[in-house]
Design a protein around this motif. Structure first.
Motif, PDB file in Angstrom:
ATOM      1  N   LEU A  35       3.856 -43.264  16.994  1.00  0.00           N
ATOM      2  CA  LEU A  35       2.702 -44.150  16.842  1.00  0.00           C
ATOM      3  C   LEU A  35       1.678 -43.919  17.944  1.00  0.00           C
ATOM      4  O   LEU A  35       0.475 -43.898  17.686  1.00  0.00           O
ATOM      5  CB  LEU A  35       3.155 -45.607  16.827  1.00  0.00           C
ATOM      6  CG  LEU A  35       4.169 -45.975  15.734  1.00  0.00           C
ATOM      7  CD1 LEU A  35       4.629 -47.405  15.907  1.00  0.00           C
ATOM      8  CD2 LEU A  35       3.593 -45.727  14.353  1.00  0.00           C
ATOM      9  N   SER A  36       2.153 -43.720  19.169  1.00  0.00           N
ATOM     10  CA  SER A  36       1.222 -43.485  20.274  1.00  0.00           C
ATOM     11  C   SER A  36       0.529 -42.136  20.119  1.00  0.00           C
ATOM     12  O   SER A  36      -0.661 -42.011  20.442  1.00  0.00           O
ATOM     13  CB  SER A  36       1.920 -43.612  21.630  1.00  0.00           C
ATOM     14  OG  SER A  36       2.846 -42.574  21.816  1.00  0.00           O
ATOM     15  N   GLU A  37       1.223 -41.125  19.624  1.00  0.00           N
ATOM     16  CA  GLU A  37       0.586 -39.821  19.407  1.00  0.00           C
ATOM     17  C   GLU A  37      -0.502 -39.932  18.341  1.00  0.00           C
ATOM     18  O   GLU A  37      -1.614 -39.398  18.513  1.00  0.00           O
ATOM     19  CB  GLU A  37       1.610 -38.761  19.000  1.00  0.00           C
ATOM     20  CG  GLU A  37       0.974 -37.400  18.772  1.00  0.00           C
ATOM     21  CD  GLU A  37       1.958 -36.317  18.366  1.00  0.00           C
ATOM     22  OE1 GLU A  37       1.603 -35.134  18.548  1.00  0.00           O
ATOM     23  OE2 GLU A  37       3.048 -36.629  17.849  1.00  0.00           O
ATOM     24  N   VAL A  38      -0.225 -40.627  17.254  1.00  0.00           N
ATOM     25  CA  VAL A  38      -1.215 -40.793  16.191  1.00  0.00           C
ATOM     26  C   VAL A  38      -2.427 -41.559  16.718  1.00  0.00           C
ATOM     27  O   VAL A  38      -3.576 -41.183  16.472  1.00  0.00           O
ATOM     28  CB  VAL A  38      -0.595 -41.474  14.949  1.00  0.00           C
ATOM     29  CG1 VAL A  38      -1.654 -41.779  13.891  1.00  0.00           C
ATOM     30  CG2 VAL A  38       0.507 -40.597  14.358  1.00  0.00           C
ATOM     31  N   ALA A  39      -2.181 -42.621  17.481  1.00  0.00           N
ATOM     32  CA  ALA A  39      -3.290 -43.393  18.064  1.00  0.00           C
ATOM     33  C   ALA A  39      -4.100 -42.537  19.035  1.00  0.00           C
ATOM     34  O   ALA A  39      -5.339 -42.595  19.042  1.00  0.00           O
ATOM     35  CB  ALA A  39      -2.756 -44.643  18.761  1.00  0.00           C
ATOM     36  N   PHE A  40      -3.418 -41.742  19.849  1.00  0.00           N
ATOM     37  CA  PHE A  40      -4.110 -40.870  20.800  1.00  0.00           C
ATOM     38  C   PHE A  40      -4.989 -39.855  20.072  1.00  0.00           C
ATOM     39  O   PHE A  40      -6.153 -39.630  20.447  1.00  0.00           O
ATOM     40  CB  PHE A  40      -3.099 -40.157  21.705  1.00  0.00           C
ATOM     41  CG  PHE A  40      -3.727 -39.184  22.653  1.00  0.00           C
ATOM     42  CD1 PHE A  40      -4.440 -39.622  23.754  1.00  0.00           C
ATOM     43  CD2 PHE A  40      -3.615 -37.819  22.435  1.00  0.00           C
ATOM     44  CE1 PHE A  40      -5.044 -38.719  24.632  1.00  0.00           C
ATOM     45  CE2 PHE A  40      -4.210 -36.909  23.295  1.00  0.00           C
ATOM     46  CZ  PHE A  40      -4.919 -37.364  24.399  1.00  0.00           C
TER      47      PHE A  40
END
Length: 183
Positions: A35-40
């Motif tokens: 999720l953090s990679e997609v948001a980044f």
């Protein structure tokens, strides 16, 4: 300041909702890493100027993978975020093959924000599949996943050149790595 607070609330919400979830790969990374990679990736694509898309990216799997409801997301994060999350959510009541085909069919007509989230999601998923694939997936299934992701992204083209380039690199490198695995 509000966007930063909203982002922090979304991060906490996603972390809480996905607390016991891990990626399917052999490394079994915490799901929050995805999720953090997609948001980044979405934050980079928008130069940090669209908090709605970044927050939706953090929450993009909450409707299909947790007990979160659309109403709950709308109440906490607003109608715009909830709408993007809903657009990127698979209907788990459908058979897997039908869900996958719906992603291909819906890609060209999705909103620009949903397209960004979907594109970033596919980049992240291919990277993960190449470096930490599910141990029980045979090579053929992994390659089929890459081909399906490529078909989805075909309908997202024209959204963001940099993300599309990252997808193309993940696709080519991942397939090469998987094919090397067959040697």
């Amino acid at each position: 300041m509000t966007a930063l607070l909203d982002f922090a609330r979304a991060l906490e919400f996603a972390a809480h909702k996905h607390i016991d979830q891990r990626r399917k790969g052999v490394r079994a990374e915490p799901y929050l890493n995805h999720l953090s990679e997609v948001a980044f990736l979405c934050a980079e694509a928008t130069a940090g100027n669209d908090p709605v898309v970044v927050i939706a990216a953090l929450l993009h799997d909450t409707l299909e993978d947790t007990d979160a409801s659309y109403e709950e997301i709308e109440q906490h994060f607003g109608a715009e975020v909830a709408g993007v999350v809903a657009e990127t959510t698979d209907d788990k009541r459908l058979r897997k093959a039908e869900r996958k085909q719906r992603q291909i069919d819906a890609a060209p007509t999705a909103s620009s924000r949903a397209k960004l989230v979907k594109l970033a999601d596919k980049v992240s998923n291919l990277r993960s599949m190449a470096h930490s694939p599910p141990a029980d997936w045979p090579l053929e299934r992994k390659i089929e996943y890459f081909e399906w992701a490529h078909a989805v992204v075909a309908g997202l083209r024209g959204t963001d050149a940099r993300l599309e380039s990252l997808f193309d690199r993940a696709y080519e490198d991942g397939l090469a790595e998987l094919r090397g695995e067959a040697v």
